[in-house]
Design an enzyme around this catalytic site. Structure first.
Site, short mmCIF file in Angstrom:
data_model
loop_
_atom_site.label_atom_id
_atom_site.label_comp_id
_atom_site.label_asym_id
_atom_site.label_seq_id
_atom_site.Cartn_x
_atom_site.Cartn_y
_atom_site.Cartn_z
N HIS A 132 -25.48 -9.85 37.63
CA HIS A 132 -26.30 -10.88 37.40
C HIS A 132 -27.63 -10.66 38.35
CE1 HIS A 132 -23.82 -12.10 41.15
NE2 HIS A 132 -25.18 -12.43 41.55
N ASP A 146 -19.01 -8.40 36.05
CA ASP A 146 -20.26 -8.53 36.81
C ASP A 146 -20.80 -7.52 37.54
OD1 ASP A 146 -22.33 -10.22 37.63
OD2 ASP A 146 -21.50 -10.79 39.51
N SER A 183 -25.80 -10.64 46.92
CA SER A 183 -25.25 -10.07 45.47
C SER A 183 -25.37 -8.60 45.46
CB SER A 183 -25.72 -10.89 44.36
OG SER A 183 -25.09 -12.14 44.29
#
Length: 365
Positions: free
Chosen positions: A108, A141, A222
């Site tokens: 992402h 992910d 992230s």
């Protein structure tokens, strides 16, 4: 449903269910801080504030196992990532895997650059380089990118997530809110936590079997590193919980993809450009009457069908791990690799006596 990946099954403890609070991806969108608030302090006469300033700091040997030693070891292996795509821009973090520029991050973080976007990485020394996508796997992910640089980089030391313990000290390293080289510390708060990595709006194709930590994780973290106190990578930070009130800062509930899973996926992305994962061959939802995953569809000839698991069955355990809902089953299956044999406990209909069968997990892309 096509569940997957590594990590040992664990007995249920009270309160181990999926969070009611929203889960959001720990990525900074259209990034940067809005501004800084400065403050100045004036000292009065004759007090400590007016005394001469010492520019020296106590010398430290940074003993092994301290946060300082972890920072010294890990910071050169963590990068900031800036992404620009057709639908917007964002910022995140990444972890260096090889000297020649292979970097692991979250799907992402870089996904918006997949269709003609741009990626730039910033190294710990402040230098920058463009990067390209090597491979992505939205279901776990995980993504791997390659920095276009001629200098030798510092790869992270890889640890394992197989023997992590709740209460174990860890550190998160990344670029929250665009602040590169940020180190925060905490503990492993829980293991085997089912989390939808892309946020509360994602579906079961993005459920991960997460490590939960109270080390501060914020937007921009992230793709960054979760490390043990030896400075070894044990997870890839991916998501945080929010209270659903518009606040997206750390509330002490951060989630990381276990390194054993991330490493296997990254290796496949590097070698073949795509990843595979374990699958049971069922589609599921939460059991309406309480704990368990309700089977709503069975793939013909798949692992579940071969084990005689049929529509309407309620799966309550995988190995010794209690299955509370559909997401928990997805996460549990993804904690294994394709080809592994697991035990599945289910009731043919809700309320009936359970049956336990051995299932050889299939492989899905």
């Amino acid at each position: 449903m096509d569940p997957s990946e590594p990590g040992a099954p664990r007995e249920k403890k009270p309160g181990r269910g999926l969070l009611v609070a929203g889960i959001i991806a720990a990525m900074l969108v259209s990034g940067g801080l809005g501004g800084w608030v400065g403050a100045s302090v004036a000292g009065g006469s004759g007090g400590g504030l007016s005394s001469p300033i010492s520019m020296s700091q106590p010398e430290s040997q940074a003993p092994d196992g301290t946060a300082e030693a972890v920072a010294d070891k890990v910071l050169p292996s963590v990068v900031s990532i800036a992404v620009r795509g057709q639908t917007g821009s964002g910022e995140g973090s990444g972890v260096i895997l090889t000297q020649d520029g292979l970097i692991i991050t979250n799907n992402h973080v870089v996904g918006m650059a997949a269709a003609g976007g741009e990626i730039q990485v910033r190294f710990d020394d402040g230098s920058k380089a463009p990067a390209r996508i090597v491979g992505t796997d939205p279901a776990t992910d995980i993504a791997v990118i390659k920095a276009d640089t001629s200098k030798a980089l510092t790869p992270v030391s890889l640890g394992t997530s197989a023997n992590l313990k709740e209460g174990q000290a860890v550190a998160a390293v990344g670029s929250p809110l665009g602040l590169s080289g940020t180190v925060t510390t905490g503990i492993v708060s829980a293991l085997d936590r089912p989390v939808r990595a892309g946020g509360a709006q994602s579906d079961q194709s993005t459920v991960i079997n997460a490590i939960q930590t109270d080390a501060a994780v914020n937007p921009g973290n992230s793709g960054g590193a979760l490390v043990n106190m030896n400075g070894e990578l044990v997870g890839i930070n991916s998501a945080i919980a929010s209270l659903g009130s518009g606040s997206s800062g750390s509330i002490g509930l951060g989630f990381a993809i276990p390194v054993d899973q991330a490493r296997r996926i990254a290796d496949q992305l590097i070698k073949q450009g795509f990843a595979t994962r374990a699958m049971l061959g069922v589609s599921v939802s939460d059991a309406p009457g309480g704990d368990g995953a309700l089977v709503r569809g069975v793939e013909a000839g798949g692992p579940a069908a071969e084990a005689d698991i049929r529509d309407g069955a309620v799966i309550t355990r995988v190995g010794e791990r209690i299955i509370e809902n559909g997401d928990a089953l997805v996460a549990a299956i993804r904690s294994h690799a394709p080809g592994e044999t697991i035990s599945v406990t289910y009731a043919a209909r809700e309320g009936e006596q359970p049956t336990t069968v051995d299932v050889v997990l299939g492989e899905a892309r």
